[in-house]
Scaffold this motif. Structure first.
Motif, PDB file in Angstrom:
ATOM      1  N   GLU A 150      96.965 -27.665  76.068  1.00 60.51           N
ATOM      2  CA  GLU A 150      96.944 -28.535  77.241  1.00 60.51           C
ATOM      3  C   GLU A 150      95.553 -28.563  77.870  1.00 60.51           C
ATOM      4  N   HIS A 151      94.940 -27.395  77.980  1.00 58.73           N
ATOM      5  CA  HIS A 151      93.606 -27.331  78.572  1.00 58.73           C
ATOM      6  C   HIS A 151      92.590 -28.057  77.705  1.00 58.73           C
ATOM      7  N   ALA A 152      92.672 -27.862  76.381  1.00 59.89           N
ATOM      8  CA  ALA A 152      91.738 -28.517  75.466  1.00 59.89           C
ATOM      9  C   ALA A 152      91.909 -30.030  75.499  1.00 59.89           C
ATOM     10  N   LEU A 153      93.163 -30.500  75.545  1.00 56.52           N
ATOM     11  CA  LEU A 153      93.404 -31.938  75.606  1.00 56.52           C
ATOM     12  C   LEU A 153      92.886 -32.529  76.908  1.00 56.52           C
ATOM     13  N   GLY A 154      93.009 -31.761  77.986  1.00 50.73           N
ATOM     14  CA  GLY A 154      92.481 -32.235  79.252  1.00 50.73           C
ATOM     15  C   GLY A 154      90.979 -32.421  79.197  1.00 50.73           C
ATOM     16  N   ARG A 155      90.287 -31.470  78.582  1.00 53.86           N
ATOM     17  CA  ARG A 155      88.833 -31.582  78.465  1.00 53.86           C
ATOM     18  C   ARG A 155      88.446 -32.700  77.517  1.00 53.86           C
ATOM     19  N   LEU A 156      89.220 -32.867  76.442  1.00 50.97           N
ATOM     20  CA  LEU A 156      88.945 -33.971  75.523  1.00 50.97           C
ATOM     21  C   LEU A 156      89.167 -35.307  76.212  1.00 50.97           C
ATOM     22  N   ALA A 185      88.981 -25.096  70.702  1.00 53.17           N
ATOM     23  CA  ALA A 185      88.599 -26.041  69.660  1.00 53.17           C
ATOM     24  C   ALA A 185      89.441 -25.827  68.413  1.00 53.17           C
ATOM     25  N   ARG A 186      89.675 -24.567  68.069  1.00 50.92           N
ATOM     26  CA  ARG A 186      90.452 -24.276  66.867  1.00 50.92           C
ATOM     27  C   ARG A 186      91.890 -24.732  67.018  1.00 50.92           C
TER      28      ARG A 186
END
Length: 240
Positions: free
Chosen positions: A223-229, A187-188
């Motif tokens: 990349e992982h955060a954008l995928g979850r978003l 998130a950060r």
């Protein structure tokens, strides 16, 4: 020659900066080089291939070799979308300036940032150039935020809203929920990269120094955060 043109372009952009725009945000805009037509076309192609690869991986059983190829396309697509967002970050304050005074300036910039991310996720060449498409997404996000704020300020206002406004409200809620359910580091990183909290977009190197992480590790987390978003945002229908 190209450097001189880029310098003139950047000077013209910074001269129109809104006084409420943080210097660090403006610095990111000025430091990020513009895309020439060939570069933009390549990024858009890779973004589309990445989106298609994501869908294939989600719905189809594939061989290990094909999976590796599709995962590489997904990674390239995410990078391309991120590059498009950064290259067009300048349009957010340009759009928001026209609506100054309706809500706090940086609140509107944050809404515009969300619209820009969605534009990169949902771009369809049949809707015109990416520049025009992104500008519409940013403006729509800003206008709907203003409309939602106006309804909230009117006593006795009917809480019912048109479907499009309801969808935007759901989108904002889903984005907040997605951030809330990400790992704290994910998130950060996402907040710092796209300025979702303070309107200040930061480079991978800057995020790495702030969080004591390598640049590659920041890229992986992003990349992982954008995928979850994307999993949260994607169910809403794309708009032209």
């Amino acid at each position: 020659m190209r450097t001189a043109r880029a310098s003139r372009s950047r000077r013209s952009r910074s001269s129109g900066a809104h006084p409420a725009l943080p210097a660090s945000y403006q610095e990111i805009i000025e430091r990020t080089p513009s895309l020439d037509p060939a570069e933009e076309a390549l990024l858009l192609e890779r973004a589309a291939l990445g989106t298609a690869a994501t869908r294939t991986l989600a719905k189809t059983a594939v061989s290990p070799t094909l999976r590796a190829d599709l995962e590489a396309r997904v990674k390239a697509g995410q990078y391309s979308k991120e590059r498009l967002v950064l290259a067009y970050l300048r349009i957010v304050p340009e759009v928001v300036t026209a609506y100054s005074g309706r809500l706090p300036f940086m609140d509107l910039v944050q809404e515009g940032n969300v619209g820009l991310v969605r534009a990169a996720e949902n771009y369809d060449p049949s809707h015109g150039t990416f520049a025009a498409f992104a500008t519409r997404w940013v403006r729509r996000s800003v206008v709907r935020a203003i409309a939602a704020g106006a309804r909230a300020d009117v006593p006795g206002q009917d809480s019912g809203t048109p479907d499009s406004d309801a969808e935007q409200s759901v989108l904002r809620r889903r984005v907040r929920q997605a951030l809330a359910h990400l790992d704290s580091v994910e998130a950060r990183v996402l907040e710092l990269r796209f300025g979702l909290v303070d309107g200040t977009a930061r480079t991978l190197d800057e995020i790495g120094r702030r969080l004591n992480l390598t640049r590659d590790r920041v890229q992986q987390i992003l990349e992982h955060a954008l995928g979850r978003l994307r999993d949260v945002v994607a169910p809403l229908p794309a708009a032209a």
